[in-house]
Each structure stands twice: as C-alpha cells, then as structure tokens.
Design an enzyme around this catalytic site. Structure first.
Site, mmCIF file in Angstrom:
data_model
loop_
_atom_site.group_PDB
_atom_site.id
_atom_site.type_symbol
_atom_site.label_atom_id
_atom_site.label_comp_id
_atom_site.label_asym_id
_atom_site.label_seq_id
_atom_site.Cartn_x
_atom_site.Cartn_y
_atom_site.Cartn_z
ATOM 1 N N ALA A 1 -6.878 -1.376 -1.519
ATOM 2 C CA ALA A 1 -6.058 -1.125 -0.332
ATOM 3 C C ALA A 1 -4.915 -2.134 -0.224
ATOM 4 C CB ALA A 1 -6.925 -1.166 0.930
ATOM 5 N N GLY B 1 -2.404 -0.778 -2.581
ATOM 6 C CA GLY B 1 -1.915 0.519 -2.122
ATOM 7 C C GLY B 1 -1.016 0.435 -0.908
ATOM 8 N N ASP B 2 -1.313 -0.485 -0.004
ATOM 9 C CA ASP B 2 -0.477 -0.681 1.179
ATOM 10 C C ASP B 2 0.946 -1.024 0.754
ATOM 11 O OD1 ASP B 2 0.154 -1.160 3.976
ATOM 12 O OD2 ASP B 2 -0.010 -3.297 3.534
ATOM 13 N N ALA B 3 1.071 -1.931 -0.184
ATOM 14 C CA ALA B 3 2.395 -2.347 -0.661
ATOM 15 C C ALA B 3 3.111 -1.210 -1.383
ATOM 16 C CB ALA B 3 2.261 -3.557 -1.585
#
Length: 137
Positions: free
Chosen positions: A14, A17-19
C-alpha cells in the site's frame, strides 16, 4: 527492483501503491491544465481519499474487473494490521482504501504496466464520470 512483492505485507504494498496512483492522478490534473497548488490539492482528494478508494472498489466489484489474483492482493492490503488510525473516515473505509493502494503496489512491483495503466485510468474515468459520488459513504 530488488524487493520481492510476493513476500511483502499489505502495508508495504500500500505504501508503494499510494505513491503510484497519486502520480497518475497528479499527471491527469496537470494534463487538464490545473496549475494552482491549492486547487490541485483539493481536486486530487476526489481521486485519492479513503472514501474515493472505497467507492472505486465498490465499482470494481460491481463491474467485475479484478482478477482473482488482484482480489487476493487487495485483501492482503485490506486485512493488514496497520499501526495508524483512520483520519476523517471509519475503519472499514480506511481498510478498503489500504486494499486499493496495495493492489496498485502489487501491479507496479510485479511490472504489470499495461494492467496498472488500465486500472489507474479506469479509476480516474469513474471519478470524472461522477460514479464515485453515488457510492461514497
């Protein structure tokens, strides 16, 4: 990439993935001609907030667009034990958001560029079409 995504916990996926999704959203907003930082930030939250992620996941389920393996990585993120709390949302929404971020982290780290591009652009299209407004909590 030296990290083995198959061995990573959901929070680590995560984190990446957030970035990654944020880059897609920022590029999209700049492509639309937005340049004022405050406007960019406020508009970006329509795409990257926990509530937006939860609404997008509901649409992914409704449209049946995730493979079984993608669902497994989503669940890995959703079910991961986080030491941080949800800000401005409930725990279920926060965990769903973490699942979406883990899914994007998995796609990036496993070098599935075409699928990553498809899914990120699909998410942006859903927000643009207003579909997340009907599903947001």
């Amino acid at each position: 990439m030296t990290a083995d995504y198959k061995q990573m916990n959901g929070i680590a996926l995560a984190y990446m993935g957030d970035a990654i999704y944020e880059v897609f959203v920022r590029e999209h907003l700049l492509d639309k001609g937005m340049v004022k930082p405050t406007h960019l930030h406020h508009t970006a939250t329509r795409y990257v907030s926990a509530k937006a992620h939860a609404a997008l996941y509901a649409l992914m389920e409704a449209d049946d667009i995730l493979s079984e393996e993608e669902q497994n990585y989503f669940r890995r993120g959703r079910n991961a034990k986080s030491h941080t709390g949800a800000k401005n949302t409930d725990v279920v929404t926060y965990r769903t958001s973490t699942g979406i971020e883990a899914l994007f982290g998995y796609l990036y780290l496993s070098r599935q560029e075409d699928r990553l591009n498809f899914l990120a652009n699909w998410c942006i299209e859903q927000v643009e079409a207003g579909r997340t407004l009907n599903n947001a909590k």
